[in-house]
Design a protein around this motif. Structure first.
Motif, PDB file in Angstrom:
ATOM      1  N   ARG A   1       0.859  -1.182   0.000  1.00 40.57           N
ATOM      2  CA  ARG A   1       0.000   0.000   0.000  1.00 40.57           C
ATOM      3  C   ARG A   1       0.899   1.237   0.000  1.00 40.57           C
ATOM      4  NH1 ARG A   1      -1.639  -2.143   5.284  1.00 40.57           N
ATOM      5  NH2 ARG A   1       0.011  -1.509   6.731  1.00 40.57           N
ATOM      6  N   ILE A   2       0.316   2.320  -0.498  1.00 38.16           N
ATOM      7  CA  ILE A   2       1.061   3.577  -0.534  1.00 38.16           C
ATOM      8  C   ILE A   2       0.499   4.443   0.579  1.00 38.16           C
ATOM      9  CG2 ILE A   2       1.777   5.526  -1.968  1.00 38.16           C
ATOM     10  CD1 ILE A   2       2.336   3.080  -3.518  1.00 38.16           C
ATOM     11  N   VAL A   3       1.355   4.888   1.465  1.00 35.51           N
ATOM     12  CA  VAL A   3       0.874   5.765   2.533  1.00 35.51           C
ATOM     13  C   VAL A   3       1.374   7.170   2.268  1.00 35.51           C
ATOM     14  CG1 VAL A   3       0.676   3.918   4.219  1.00 35.51           C
ATOM     15  CG2 VAL A   3       2.822   5.211   4.020  1.00 35.51           C
ATOM     16  N   GLN A   4       1.003   8.050   3.224  1.00 41.88           N
ATOM     17  CA  GLN A   4       1.286   9.474   2.989  1.00 41.88           C
ATOM     18  C   GLN A   4       2.768   9.719   2.667  1.00 41.88           C
ATOM     19  OE1 GLN A   4      -0.168  11.747   6.226  1.00 41.88           O
ATOM     20  NE2 GLN A   4      -1.425  13.015   4.879  1.00 41.88           N
ATOM     21  N   GLY A   5       2.988  10.696   1.790  1.00 43.26           N
ATOM     22  CA  GLY A   5       4.363  11.038   1.408  1.00 43.26           C
ATOM     23  C   GLY A   5       4.919  10.106   0.358  1.00 43.26           C
ATOM     24  N   GLY A   6       4.054   9.317  -0.274  1.00 36.87           N
ATOM     25  CA  GLY A   6       4.514   8.443  -1.349  1.00 36.87           C
ATOM     26  C   GLY A   6       5.322   7.272  -0.844  1.00 36.87           C
TER      27      GLY A   6
ATOM     28  N   ALA B   1       4.835  -2.840   2.693  1.00 39.45           N
ATOM     29  CA  ALA B   1       4.293  -4.171   2.435  1.00 39.45           C
ATOM     30  C   ALA B   1       3.146  -4.416   3.405  1.00 39.45           C
ATOM     31  CB  ALA B   1       5.380  -5.213   2.617  1.00 39.45           C
ATOM     32  N   THR B   2       2.070  -5.059   2.914  1.00 37.35           N
ATOM     33  CA  THR B   2       0.928  -5.304   3.798  1.00 37.35           C
ATOM     34  C   THR B   2       1.115  -6.611   4.556  1.00 37.35           C
ATOM     35  OG1 THR B   2      -0.160  -6.470   2.007  1.00 37.35           O
ATOM     36  CG2 THR B   2      -0.673  -4.133   2.252  1.00 37.35           C
ATOM     37  N   GLY B   3       2.073  -7.437   4.096  1.00 38.17           N
ATOM     38  CA  GLY B   3       2.252  -8.737   4.725  1.00 38.17           C
ATOM     39  C   GLY B   3       1.420  -9.811   4.047  1.00 38.17           C
ATOM     40  N   ALA B   4       0.436  -9.382   3.232  1.00 40.53           N
ATOM     41  CA  ALA B   4      -0.375 -10.368   2.522  1.00 40.53           C
ATOM     42  C   ALA B   4       0.475 -11.040   1.444  1.00 40.53           C
ATOM     43  CB  ALA B   4      -1.575  -9.689   1.887  1.00 40.53           C
ATOM     44  N   PRO B   5       0.161 -12.294   1.125  1.00 40.02           N
ATOM     45  CA  PRO B   5       0.913 -12.965   0.056  1.00 40.02           C
ATOM     46  C   PRO B   5       0.544 -12.331  -1.293  1.00 40.02           C
ATOM     47  CG  PRO B   5      -0.932 -14.330   0.727  1.00 40.02           C
ATOM     48  CD  PRO B   5      -0.925 -13.136   1.655  1.00 40.02           C
ATOM     49  N   CYS B   6       1.369 -12.623  -2.286  1.00 38.14           N
ATOM     50  CA  CYS B   6       1.108 -12.059  -3.595  1.00 38.14           C
ATOM     51  C   CYS B   6       1.034 -13.173  -4.631  1.00 38.14           C
ATOM     52  CB  CYS B   6       2.207 -11.066  -3.959  1.00 38.14           C
ATOM     53  SG  CYS B   6       1.897 -10.284  -5.554  1.00 38.14           S
TER      54      CYS B   6
END
Lengths: 581, 520
Positions: free
Chosen positions: B132-137, B141-146
Motif C-alpha cells: 500500500r502507498i501511505v502518505q508522502g509516497g 508491504a501489507t504482509g499479505a501474500p502475492c
C-alpha cells in the motif's frame, strides 16, 4: 508584407456613394468578390472572408506603399479610379504658421531626432474607425517603422492637451505618469523596466542618460516615445471627436510621410485636420521649423517616349495623363514630356519606371495585348550540366537509382557519423543562425546523403544501388567566398556481398565511357576500411574516392548491410572534357 | 487443361509432393509429414504447396489453430533477473523488516526501472493487496501474500526454453499470461502468444489423376532448362521441356532510374533550352551584395533580417566585392548614382555587402550574369538551389529549387514580358487560360504575377516577373531593358508525382522512389 482586416460595411462608407455605385454596378452592396475584382489596383490579394462578420483579410504586396495598409488607403485608391477625381486635402497647402506648436528640445538629435504632429477634429471615432486606427498604427510602426525603430505613432485626446507641446529629453527619474495598461503612476525608469512595452522597445532609446518625453505646457505627460502612451491622455475611445496625432522617429522623411498617411486617413473619415508647427533647435533636411503634415514631394519630369517604350505601346499623351490622374497623381505636360507629382501620402517615385507601372496598373494589365519576344537566341546547357546529364544517363544504365537530397545536413551526419572528426576531411561550411541542427551545414560530399536514404530504406529489397549528381560546398581559403560550390557524383551499392571490386567495376565502366584513363592510389580515409579505399586519379590529379565503408560508419547510420561507395568531381571531369575537344 | 499438359507444366518440387500424397491416396497429411516423406526443405515445400493449391491439384482438408506461449526477450530477462513486481515486492518487504522507509522515487532510482514499468508494477501490487502507498509516497508491504508474483514465477520457470500450448495451462494462469502478453503497441511484456497453424492437405480429383499418371507413366525425359550442352550435341531433340505456369508473378527487379522529381526538372530544363534559354550556374554561398544589394534591395529591407537568411559561420565575410560594381551599387543605393533614380537615400554599408549568406533567391545568379556581359539579345535560366530561414513543414523546405532567368533584347518591354509569360503558361503548365496581376518585387518595375488555369489544379500562381529596374541593370553594366522572371513549379511537380508534402520531393524512402511513376 502586411495583411490587414477590412470590414465590408465600413469599406462601403469609405468608398462613398458614387464609387460604391460604380463598383457594384448600381447594386450598392459590396461583396468580397466585388472587392477582390478591384484589388489589382492596390496589388492586394484577398486572403479570407468571414461571411458572418463581413470581415475580409487582404494581403498588400507593395512594401513601398504604406499608404495602402488600411481600409482608408485601399478605398481611396479604388475611389480615385472609379470617380476619376483625386481627393483634396487642403491642410497640405502651406500656411505661414500653424496655430498649434510643438517644440523640440536640444539633444534629441542624438537619440530620436524627428517628430511630426497634427490635430484632427469633428470626426466621432466609430468602432470600425478605431479598429482601423489601431491596425494602421500597428502596421506602420511595425513593418514600415521596423518595429518602431524608425517610426512610432501616438494618438491622444486633444481636449486634455494644453499647447505648446514639448518633445523633451528628461532623466528617467524626473518624470512620472500612468502608462496604458497600468493603474498607477510610475517613473520612466520603472516603465522601462516593468512595462511589457518597455522591455520590448526599451533598447531603442537605451544608452543615454536621458530619454525622450512628450508633455504639454502644463507638464502633463503624453507619452514616452517610442514605448508607451499615457493612460490619461493617450487612450482614444469610440466616440472621441478631437484627436492629437504624433509620429516620432529617426528618419525625417519617413516620419512626415507616416503623419501624412494618418492625416489623410482621418480626413477621409470626415475629420478636419489642422497642421501643427514643429520647431527644432537643430537643422533638418526640411528646415528648422515646419508645419506638419507636409507635402515634401517634388514633381518629376518624364519623357513620354520613356513610358511608351517601356510599355511597348504608342499611347497618346492624353491617355497617359488620364491613366495617371485616375491613379491619384498630379500630371501636367506637353507633347513629349510629362511632369508627374505623387500625392503627399506616397513617396515611391524613385525612378521614371515607377510612373510606368502606375500607368499600366491604372489602365489595367488586361488592356495590354501580349506580344512574343521576336529575337532569335540559341538555347543550351552549361558544360557542367551537360557532363552531369551524361554521367546520370550512364549511372542509370549501370542500374543505379537516382536520389535527390537536401543540401543542408547536420554536422553529425557529415562529419561525426563519417568518422571524420579531427581529420583533414573535417571541414564544412556551417550556418551561423541555424534554425535546427538537422539543417545547419552544407554537405561537402554526396555519400552522407546516400547513407541517409540507405538508413531509411532497410526494408526495401536488396541490392540497393543509389546515386546522386548534385551540388556540394567545401571551405577553400583561396576562394573569394571562402568556399567553393562543386558538382559531384556519389554512388553507393549495398547488399549482403557488396564489395570493392563490384563498385570498382562500376567506376571503371563509367570512366571508360567518359574517356577518362584513371588510376587508383590507396588512401587512408577514416570513412573507409583500411586497405580498401582509394583516390581516383586522372593524370595525377585526384578526382574522386572509392572504397568499402567502415563498419563503424555503417553502425553509426544504423545500416545493416555492407556498403561500398564512390564519389567523383563532376566539374573536374567537365573541364577535362573541354580540354580534350 | 488436360491432365497430361498439366503434368508437363509441373515443377520438380511439385512432382515430389504429388508423388508423396499419391502414395497415401486420399488420407490427408500434415505439411511436415509431406516434407519429411518428400525430402524437401520447409521453404521448398511451402512453394510447391502454394503452386499446387493455385492449380487446384491440392486442397486444404483441415486447419487447426493452436495458440502457443513462449517467453519474449523481456520474459527471458525477467526469468534471469526477476520481474518488476518481484523486485519491488522484495525491496519493499526487506525495507519493512529493517524498518526503512522507502518511496516510489527511491524504488525507481534504485531499480532503474522505466516509469511505465514502475507504474504498471505498483498498480498490480496494490490491486493484489500486497503493498500500500501511505502518505508522502511511502510504499509499505501489507504482509499479505502475492499470488500474482508467484504465478508469474511459475510461468517464467515453465516456459523458459520450452514454448507450450496456451491451453495446457489452467484458467487462472492463462489469465496471467494473456494479461502479460506482448500486444500491438505494447512490446515490453514477458510472454508472447503466437498462433501455430496446422493444416492437413489432400489431393483433389485432378491431383489424384495427375499423381496416378505420374506413377504409371512417369514423366519421360523432362528437362527444365535448355543448356548450351543440349544445343551443342543436339540432344534437345530427345528432351521434353517442362511447361511453365506463366501467370505466376515474376521475381522483383530494381531498375536503374532517374529520380522522378529530377525527371520533372529535366523536362523543365529541356523546355527552356528549346525556347532558346542558356543555362547559368552560381554558388551556394553568396555575398549579401550579389544576393540582395545588386538587386536594389536596400540594406534595411525587412526581408533581409536575421530571421530570413542563413548566414555563414566561417569566414563571415568575403575578401572583396568586384569593382566597379560595388561602388556603383553603393552610389545607386545612396543617391541613385547615374541611373536616373533618387536612390534609397541611406548610408550604404560596404562591409555588410561582403557578409556571406546561403543564396536565398535564384535572382542572385541572374545578377552575376548581368555583370558578366551577357549577350543581347539573350535568354538565360537557372534551376538554382536556394535556402530560406523557415521552419520545415509540409509546405516549407529548408532548401529548394528556384527556376529563374532573364531575357535581354532591344524589343523587350511590358508587352513582350506578357508574351513571354503566356508562352510559359502554355509550355510549362499546359494552361489554356492565363491572367496577369500587378505584383511587387524589389528589383522589378513594372512587376507582374502570372496566374494560369492548370488542367488539374485550377487557377494557380505560376510565376512572377517584371522588367529589372534601371537601378539593377545600369550599375551592372547593362544598358537595355531586361526581363526578370521566376516560376513556382513545385506544386505542379507535387501533383505530377502524387505527393502532398513538399519534403517528399527529396524523399529518403527508396521504396517510394522505386514505385513513384510521375505523370508529366
Amino acid at each position: 508584407m502586411p495583411t490587414i482586416s477590412i470590414n465590408l460595411k465600413d469599406f462601403e462608407q469609405l468608398l462613398g456613394p458614387a464609387a460604391l455605385g460604380e463598383a457594384t454596378a448600381g447594386g450598392n452592396v459590396l461583396t468580397a468578390e466585388c472587392l477582390e475584382s478591384w484589388l489589382p489596383l492596390v496589388k492586394g490579394e484577398l486572403k479570407d472572408h468571414d461571411c458572418e462578420t463581413g470581415e475580409v483579410r487582404v494581403e498588400l504586396q507593395d512594401s513601398n506603399r504604406p499608404d495602402l495598409w488600411s481600409a482608408e488607403g485601399v478605398a481611396r485608391q479604388i475611389r480615385i479610379k472609379l470617380t476619376g477625381a483625386a481627393p483634396a486635402y487642403p491642410f497640405f497647402v502651406a500656411k505661414p504658421q500653424a496655430k498649434r506648436r510643438l517644440l523640440v528640445a536640444p539633444g534629441l538629435e542624438k537619440i530620436r531626432p524627428y517628430v511630426a504632429a497634427c490635430t484632427a477634429c469633428g470626426y466621432a471615432v466609430t468602432e470600425a474607425g478605431l479598429a482601423q486606427l489601431i491596425q494602421v498604427q500597428e502596421k506602420l510602426a511595425d513593418i514600415f517603422g521596423r518595429k518602431r525603430s524608425t517610426v512610432s505613432i501616438g494618438l491622444y485626446r486633444l481636449p486634455e492637451i494644453v499647447f505648446p507641446v514639448t518633445y523633451d529629453l528628461v532623466k528617467p527619474d524626473d518624470a512620472r505618469f500612468t502608462p496604458l495598461g497600468f493603474d498607477n503612476k510610475m517613473s520612466l525608469r520603472e516603465i522601462l523596466a516593468v512595462h511589457p512595452k518597455g522591455s520590448e522597445y526599451g533598447a531603442l532609446i537605451a544608452g543615454h542618460d536621458r530619454v525622450p518625453l512628450l508633455r504639454d505646457d502644463e507638464g502633463q505627460v503624453l507619452s514616452l516615445p517610442p514605448i508607451i502612451n499615457s493612460r490619461e491622455i493617450g487612450e482614444v475611445r469610440v466616440g472621441d471627436r478631437d484627436l492629437f496625432v504624433e509620429v516620432t522617429g529617426t528618419d525625417l522623411v519617413m516620419v512626415v510621410l507616416t503623419l501624412n498617411i494618418l492625416a489623410v486617413n482621418l480626413a477621409d473619415r470626415g475629420a478636419a485636420v489642422e497642421p501643427v508647427q514643429v520647431t527644432y533647435p537643430y537643422e533638418t533636411a526640411l528646415g528648422k521649423s515646419m508645419p506638419t503634415p507636409l507635402d515634401f514631394g517634388r514633381p518629376r519630369s518624364i519623357p513620354i517616349q520613356t513610358i511608351r517604350e517601356a510599355l511597348g505601346m504608342p499611347l497618346e499623351p492624353k491617355q497617359i495623363r488620364d491613366a495617371l490622374s485616375g491613379y491619384g497623381c498630379e500630371v501636367r505636360g506637353s507633347k513629349d514630356k510629362l511632369t508627374v507629382k505623387l500625392p503627399p501620402y506616397r513617396n515611391d517615385l524613385l525612378h521614371a519606371v515607377d510612373v510606368v507601372e502606375d500607368v499600366a496598373i491604372s489602365r489595367g494589365y488586361g488592356s495590354f495585348e501580349p506580344v512574343m519576344p521576336s529575337q532569335f537566341t540559341v538555347g543550351g546547357l552549361s558544360r557542367v550540366e551537360e557532363m552531369s546529364d551524361r554521367m546520370r544517363e550512364l549511372m542509370v544504365g549501370l542500374g543505379f537509382q537516382e536520389i535527390m537530397a537536401n543540401i543542408l545536413a547536420s554536422r553529425q551526419e557529415l562529419i561525426e557519423r563519417m568518422r571524420l572528426t579531427g581529420s583533414e576531411w573535417d571541414r564544412i561550411v556551417e550556418v551561423d543562425n541555424a534554425m535546427s541542427q538537422t539543417f545547419s551545414c552544407l554537405r561537402q560530399w554526396i555519400v552522407p546523403s546516400l547513407l541517409r536514404v540507405e538508413a531509411e530504406s532497410t526494408r526495401s529489397f536488396y541490392p540497393h544501388r543509389l546515386f546522386e549528381v548534385g551540388e556540394v560546398a567545401a571551405p577553400d581559403q583561396a576562394a573569394e567566398l571562402g568556399s567553393r560550390t562543386r558538382m559531384a557524383l556519389g554512388a553507393l551499392i549495398a547488399h549482403a556481398s557488396a564489395n570493392f571490386s563490384e563498385v570498382h567495376s562500376s567506376v571503371d565502366l563509367l570512366l571508360f565511357y567518359l574517356n577518362c584513363p584513371y588510376s587508383l592510389e590507396p588512401v587512408a580515409h577514416p570513412s573507409f576500411l583500411p586497405g580498401r579505399a582509394g583516390r581516383i586519379l586522372l593524370h595525377g590529379t585526384a578526382i574522386g574516392l572509392i572504397g568499402e565503408l567502415h563498419p563503424e560508419v555503417l553502425e553509426q547510420w544504423q545500416v545493416t548491410m555492407p556498403a561500398v561507395v564512390f564519389e567523383l568531381a563532376v566539374d573536374q571531369l567537365a573541364g577535362e572534357a573541354v580540354e580534350k575537344s | 487443361m488436360d491432365t497430361l499438359s498439366q503434368i508437363g507444366s509441373l515443377h520438380p518440387l511439385e512432382v515430389k509432393v504429388l508423388t508423396v500424397l499419391g502414395q497415401h491416396q486420399v488420407r490427408p497429411l500434415r505439411q511436415e509429414d509431406i516434407g519429411q516423406a518428400a525430402g524437401l526443405e520447409p521453404s521448398q515445400l511451402s512453394m510447391a504447396v502454394e503452386w499446387l493449391l493455385a492449380k487446384a491439384l491440392l486442397l486444404v482438408e483441415s486447419e487447426v489453430v493452436t495458440p502457443i506461449v513462449s517467453l519474449s526477450k523481456v520474459g527471458e530477462r525477467y526469468f534471469e533477473k526477476d520481474a518488476p513486481i518481484e523486485r519491488i515486492l522484495s525491496v519493499v518487504r526487506d525495507a519493512q523488516q529493517t524498518g526503512k522507509r522507502i518511496t516510489i522515487q527511491d524504488l525507481q532510482a534504485r531499480e532503474g526501472l522505466e516509469p511505465s514499468e514502475m507504474s504498471g508494477a505498483i498498480g498490480s501490487l496494490k490491486k493484489e493487496g500486497a503493498i500500500r502507498i501511505v502518505q508522502g509516497g511511502q510504499v509499505e508491504a501489507t504482509g499479505a501474500p502475492c499470488p500474482l508474483a508467484e504465478s508469474l514465477r511459475t510461468l517464467l520457470k515453465d516456459l523458459q526454453g520450452a514454448p507450450r500450448e496456451l491451453h495446457a495451462f489452467p484458467e487462472p494462469l492463462r489469465r496471467v499470461i494473456e494479461h502479460y502478453a506482448v500486444k500491438r503497441g505494447n512490446p515490453n511484456e514477458p510472454f508472447r502468444i503466437d498462433d501455430r497453424v496446422e493444416r492437413r492437405y489432400q489431393l483433389t480429383q485432378a491431383g489424384q489423376e495427375a499423381a496416378q499418371t505420374i506413377a504409371t507413366q512417369g514423366l519421360g525425359d523432362e528437362v527444365s532448362q535448355l543448356t548450351p550442352e543440349l544445343l551443342k550435341d543436339g540432344s534437345w531433340r530427345t528432351k521434353r521441356f517442362r511447361q511453365y505456369t506463366i501467370s505466376l508473378r515474376p521475381p522483383r527487379l530494381s531498375a536503374g532510374r532517374r529520380h522522378p522529381y529530377r525527371e520533372f526538372l529535366d523536362l523543365v530544363k529541356r523546355k527552356l533550352v528549346s525556347m532558346g534559354f542558356q543555362e547559368m550556374r552560381g554558388s551556394l554561398v553568396e555575398t549579401e551584395f550579389w544576393n540582395m544589394d545588386a538587386l536594389y534591395m536596400p540594406q534595411f529591407h525587412p526581408a533581409r533580417a536575421i530571421h530570413d537568411v542563413y548566414f555563414v559561420k566561417e569566414p563571415t565575410h568575403a575578401r572583396e566585392i568586384a569593382e566597379p560594381f560595388l561602388s556603383r551599387v553603393a552610389e545607386t543605393h545612396r543617391s541613385g548614382g547615374d541611373t536616373g533614380s533618387a536612390g534609397w537615400g541611406y548610408a550604404y554599408d560596404r562591409e555588410r555587402a561582403k557578409r556571406l549568406v546561403l543564396r536565398s533567391q535564384g535572382t542572385a545568379v541572374s545578377a552575376h550574369k548581368l555583370a558578366s556581359g551577357p549577350a543581347v539579345p539573350g535568354k538565360y535560366f537557372s534551376i538554382a538551389r536556394c535556402f530560406r530561414y523557415d521552419a520545415v513543414d509540409a509546405t516549407h523546405a529548408c532548401d529548394f529549387f528556384q527556376v529563374e532567368g532573364i531575357v535581354l533584347g532591344p524589343d523587350i518591354n511590358f508587352r513582350t514580358l506578357l508574351g513571354l509569360l503566356n508562352l510559359f503558361a502554355v509550355e510549362m503548365a499546359q494552361a489554356k487560360d492565363s491572367r496577369f496581376l500587378p505584383a511587387y518585387f524589389p528589383f522589378t518595375e513594372p512587376s507582374v504575377e502570372l496566374h494560369v488555369r492548370h488542367p488539374k489544379l485550377g487557377w494557380m500562381e505560376l510565376g512572377g516577373a517584371g522588367l529589372f529596374r534601371p537601378e539593377v541593370t545600369l550599375p551592372l553594366g547593362v544598358e537595355g531593358p531586361v526581363i526578370a522572371w521566376g516560376l513556382g513549379l513545385d506544386r505542379m511537380a507535387m501533383v505530377a508525382l502524387g505527393i502532398h508534402d513538399i519534403r517528399d520531393l527529396f524523399s529518403t524512402d527508396l521504396d517510394m522512389l522505386r514505385t513513384t511513376r510521375g505523370h508529366f
